[in-house]
Design an enzyme around this catalytic site. Structure first.
Site, PDB file in Angstrom:
ATOM      1  N   HIS A 118      46.959   8.266  29.154  1.00 30.72           N
ATOM      2  CA  HIS A 118      45.669   7.561  29.089  1.00 30.72           C
ATOM      3  C   HIS A 118      45.205   7.030  30.443  1.00 30.72           C
ATOM      4  O   HIS A 118      44.039   6.642  30.580  1.00 30.72           O
ATOM      5  CB  HIS A 118      45.741   6.396  28.105  1.00 30.72           C
ATOM      6  CG  HIS A 118      46.027   6.791  26.691  1.00 30.72           C
ATOM      7  ND1 HIS A 118      45.297   7.759  26.034  1.00 30.72           N
ATOM      8  CD2 HIS A 118      46.970   6.363  25.810  1.00 30.72           C
ATOM      9  CE1 HIS A 118      45.780   7.904  24.803  1.00 30.72           C
ATOM     10  NE2 HIS A 118      46.792   7.077  24.654  1.00 30.72           N
ATOM     11  N   ASP A 153      51.298  14.142  21.355  1.00 33.48           N
ATOM     12  CA  ASP A 153      51.183  12.738  20.963  1.00 33.48           C
ATOM     13  C   ASP A 153      50.089  12.597  19.903  1.00 33.48           C
ATOM     14  O   ASP A 153      49.169  13.419  19.843  1.00 33.48           O
ATOM     15  CB  ASP A 153      50.814  11.919  22.198  1.00 33.48           C
ATOM     16  CG  ASP A 153      51.062  10.436  22.041  1.00 33.48           C
ATOM     17  OD1 ASP A 153      52.130   9.972  22.481  1.00 33.48           O
ATOM     18  OD2 ASP A 153      50.186   9.741  21.500  1.00 33.48           O
ATOM     19  N   HIS A 155      47.816  10.495  19.905  1.00 34.89           N
ATOM     20  CA  HIS A 155      46.577  10.108  20.594  1.00 34.89           C
ATOM     21  C   HIS A 155      46.179  11.190  21.590  1.00 34.89           C
ATOM     22  O   HIS A 155      47.032  11.790  22.238  1.00 34.89           O
ATOM     23  CB  HIS A 155      46.778   8.789  21.341  1.00 34.89           C
ATOM     24  CG  HIS A 155      47.338   7.690  20.485  1.00 34.89           C
ATOM     25  ND1 HIS A 155      48.665   7.329  20.520  1.00 34.89           N
ATOM     26  CD2 HIS A 155      46.750   6.908  19.558  1.00 34.89           C
ATOM     27  CE1 HIS A 155      48.866   6.351  19.656  1.00 34.89           C
ATOM     28  NE2 HIS A 155      47.724   6.082  19.052  1.00 34.89           N
ATOM     29  N   ASP A 230      54.881   9.707  17.740  1.00 37.11           N
ATOM     30  CA  ASP A 230      54.005   8.882  16.904  1.00 37.11           C
ATOM     31  C   ASP A 230      53.186   9.649  15.864  1.00 37.11           C
ATOM     32  O   ASP A 230      52.482   9.005  15.071  1.00 37.11           O
ATOM     33  CB  ASP A 230      53.087   8.008  17.768  1.00 37.11           C
ATOM     34  CG  ASP A 230      52.499   8.717  18.963  1.00 37.11           C
ATOM     35  OD1 ASP A 230      52.618   9.959  19.043  1.00 37.11           O
ATOM     36  OD2 ASP A 230      51.906   8.045  19.830  1.00 37.11           O
TER      37      ASP A 230
END
Length: 302
Positions: A118, A153, A155, A230
């Site tokens: 990110h 991931d 995200h 995750d």
């Protein structure tokens, strides 16, 4: 034998007011060491400042190194940048780059931290300070490699996509929960958004149907794999529905597909969240085992 990159600086003291699980990297290290001789351990050097500045804004790099990150950026990151966190932020990209170098020799290597996808040019975000995936990819590409970043991931890898956009020698793939963080997605070379609750069978089928054509089309000579755990059903920050076995099946398929095609790859830890840090750490360790054992089995078949 699985080659592991780790540095004591990965285990930084938890800053005040931090929701991030700072003991996770230490638990992953301890769980791996308990397995004895299954691993070869390697210690990285910090990513040189010149390479940090090749991807991140020099002013932001200076803020991090001096541990003087403005409060509004620390809020985006999710924790204060202390001197220990600043050292960790420089060491982790060096670890991902070293894992890639080891992978070129041994086929696969794992960094026990990283996957900080990110972080953007002038700020960190979402528990990420510097973007180790983009940093390693740019350094490797400038050394003449074609790099594919595969991000599993939950995200989207928005920072990685933004920081490597427009480079013909780097491609990015992100399979993620469509409605999860970040709200504003970047544009990867290939994005695969998934509905909330997507389970094992649909996830694995979608992964194969979308990633294999990209491997053929882009023809990388090295892959950086963001192995976030995750996507597990019940992860504190996830919205997908994979089982523990589904995560293992994902990583076995990833390793078999890469190694079977003669592609070296290095993994970074990625995300994994929960109230029980040991449970989260065991997920990451299972991921490394699945990747390394699948590569070993593929080598025996060759």
């Amino acid at each position: 034998m699985i080659h592991i990159v780790h540095h004591p600086a990965y285990v930084a003291p938890a800053p005040a007011r931090s929701p991030y699980q700072w003991n996770k990297n230490g638990l992953v290290r301890d769980l791996l060491r308990a397995e004895g001789d299954a691993f070869a351990w390697h210690a990285p050097e910090p990513m040189p400042r010149a390479w940090l500045e090749a991807v991140h804004d020099p002013d932001y790099v200076a803020e991090v190194i001096a541990a003087r990150v403005p409060l509004h950026k620390e809020r985006r990151i999710g924790f204060p940048v202390t001197p220990e966190v600043a050292l960790r932020a420089q060491m982790v990209p060096g670890g991902t780059w070293l894992a890639a170098q080891l992978a070129l020799t041994h086929g696969y290597a794992a960094n026990t931290a990283g996957g900080s996808h990110h972080a953007l040019a002038d700020t960190g975000a979402g528990f990420c300070v510097f973007n180790d995936l983009a940093l390693a990819a740019v350094r490797l590409a400038d050394e003449g490699r074609r790099i594919l970043i595969v991000d599993c991931d939950v995200h989207q890898g928005d920072g990685t996509a933004a920081l490597t956009a427009g480079r013909p020698d780097i491609a990015t793939y992100s399979i993620h929960a469509e409605k999860n963080f970040p709200v504003r997605k970047a544009r990867s070379t290939l994005d695969v958004p998934l509905a909330d609750g997507t389970g094992d069978a649909e996830y694995l089928a979608t992964l194969a149907a979308t990633l294999l054509p990209l491997l053929d089309d882009f023809a990388p000579d090295l892959i950086l794999y963001q192995a976030g755990v995750d996507p597990l059903a019940g992860d504190r920050l996830g919205r997908l529905g994979l089982s523990y076995q589904g995560l293992i099946d994902r990583d076995r398929w990833i390793a078999q597909s890469f190694a079977g095609g003669g592609l070296a790859f290095a993994s970074a830890l990625g995300g994994g969240y929960g109230l029980d840090a040991l449970e989260v750490s065991r997920r990451h360790v299972a991921s490394i085992f699945a990747l390394g054992s699948a590569v070993a089995k593929q080598a025996l078949r060759a």
